[in-house]
Enzyme design. Structure first.
Site, PDB file in Angstrom:
ATOM      1  CD  GLU A 112       7.721  -1.877  -7.506  1.00 26.57           C
ATOM      2  OE1 GLU A 112       6.665  -1.307  -7.847  1.00 26.57           O
ATOM      3  OE2 GLU A 112       8.520  -1.383  -6.683  1.00 26.57           O
ATOM      4  NE  ARG A 113      10.612   0.948 -11.607  1.00 27.60           N
ATOM      5  CZ  ARG A 113      11.200   2.054 -11.235  1.00 27.60           C
ATOM      6  NH1 ARG A 113      12.495   2.224 -11.471  1.00 27.60           N
ATOM      7  NH2 ARG A 113      10.524   3.010 -10.612  1.00 27.60           N
ATOM      8  CB  ALA A 139      -0.933  -0.002   1.209  1.00 28.16           C
ATOM      9  CD  GLU A 171       2.833   8.440 -19.303  1.00 28.10           C
ATOM     10  OE1 GLU A 171       2.152   8.397 -20.336  1.00 28.10           O
ATOM     11  OE2 GLU A 171       2.695   7.625 -18.356  1.00 28.10           O
ATOM     12  N   GLY A 209     -14.479  -8.350 -34.984  1.00 25.34           N
ATOM     13  CA  GLY A 209     -15.514  -8.467 -33.960  1.00 25.34           C
ATOM     14  C   GLY A 209     -15.279  -9.619 -33.014  1.00 25.34           C
TER      15      GLY A 209
END
Length: 382
Positions: A243-244, A127, A370, A343
């Site tokens: 993490e990445r 968090a 970004e 579709g």
């Protein structure tokens, strides 16, 4: 596809075992629907427990805490192949990030309890984001006030993945407001059954994956600090390589699956008397996507090997490149896959619409594209 990038017979066997598991447990639409409440949940406790029982969850964690003693490359292989195999264990990668943070900064008691719990199938959440603090994480305001025996937490977190089925939350909060915004941040372990903690789902395109989390006088012990009080920013920065790479490996698996689903469709769908994949406009699109996918694989495993060779070395440019390239490519493959399928790609009869819903957010969470570009650009400024 990942097998060509492995180096040992053990890794080859590991990849084959994961693929066999995925085919057996999640190989049909009916199996996957049953495990995900019709596609609305991204994590199956049953699958997570089975993976833990096989000893795979802790593949990149030390043996003394219940892991298998492998490296980052092994973790990437596991996450890529599970995702490619459509095994719904979204919480596994996030829990792995928490476990690696505890390995680096936790006490021995925390390592045995949290890492050991993860290796047995427990899920953790992270968090950080708040309503007014997203890309600028250091501006967060969720506060933990020190008391005689611990901390009292008040504030809100948002976009928190996995919190609704996690055993604990790794909370990044503010314990000191007297200095610059990057100082005074602390990591706390908060059990999800703690008094004063409320978890509310946020409905999204992908189903129930993220949550608002509210802390109202929530108390935790002083022993729940992970690392050093006031040093969470430094600790977060130290874990960015892993993490990445976790994010990149997961979405490499998504990209592979979306590509193969699109390829199967264009090779089977006929118009004007032949498969649409034989028309140049489609064939060249497939060629471009296949090339991009190969670039992603090479980048992810090159960075993983560098981290394994020197775990203490920070690779902000390379890790950000991996996260940026893979997530942007996964999103592109899903969008173009839907276009090639027409579709059919938009219907739930096929899984391309699910690929799109899953990958479209990948360039936003865990650091937007970004932000990744800004990190990469800093390496070239004079």
């Amino acid at each position: 596809m990942a097998m060509e990038l492995t180096e040992t017979p053990e890794r080859l066997a590991f990849v084959e075992a994961i693929r066999d598991f995925a085919r057996r447990e999640c190989g049909t639409r009916e199996q996957r629907a049953a495990l995900t409440a019709g596609g609305t949940e991204s994590h199956s406790r049953l699958m997570n427990d089975k993976i833990a029982s096989l000893g795979w969850s802790g593949v990149a964690l030390p043996e003394e805490y219940g892991g298998a003693g492998g490296g980052v490359t092994d973790a990437c292989l596991l996450l890529e192949e599970l995702t490619y195999g459509r095994v719904p264990v979204f919480g596994l990668g996030i829990s792995m990030i928490v476990a690696k943070t505890v390995e680096r900064f936790g006490t021995e008691e925390q390592r045995h309890r949290i890492i050991g719990g993860f290796c047995r199938g427990e899920v953790s959440s992270v968090a950080m984001s708040e309503p007014d603090s997203g890309s600028d994480v250091a501006s967060l305001t969720c506060r933990a006030r020190r008391t005689d025996d611990g901390y009292v937490i008040d504030g809100q977190k948002t976009w928190i993945s996995c919190a609704h089925y996690a055993e604990r939350i790794q909370l990044v909060c503010r314990t000191d407001t007297s200095g610059p915004k990057h100082s005074g941040l602390t990591m706390l372990e908060v059990p999800t059954d703690a008094d004063g903690l409320t978890i509310r789902p946020i409905e999204t395109l992908g189903g129930r994956e993220v949550n608002d989390v509210y802390f109202t006088g929530t108390r935790v012990r002083a022993a729940n600090v992970i690392g050093t009080e006031g040093q969470a920013w430094t600790q977060l920065t130290a874990g960015l390589n892993f993490e990445r790479l976790v994010c990149a490996a997961i979405f490499l698996g998504h990209a592979r699956r979306a590509f193969e689903d699109a390829l199967e469709y264009v090779n089977g769908r006929e118009q004007f008397g032949r498969p649409i994949g034989s028309f140049q406009v489609i064939a060249h699109r497939i060629a471009d996507l296949a090339t991009e996918l190969e670039c992603c694989r090479a980048l992810v495993y090159d960075v993983a090997r560098r981290v394994d060779a020197d775990p203490e070395r920070q690779l902000p440019r390379e890790a950000s490149m991996a996260k940026l390239k893979v997530t942007e490519t996964a999103k592109r493959i899903a969008i173009e896959g839907m276009q090639m399928m027409g579709g059919a790609g938009y219907t739930t009869e096929y899984e391309m619409e699910r690929h799109l819903r899953t990958t479209i957010i990948s360039t936003v969470f865990a650091g937007t594209s970004e932000i990744q570009r800004e990190i990469i650009a800093k390496a070239y400024r004079r």
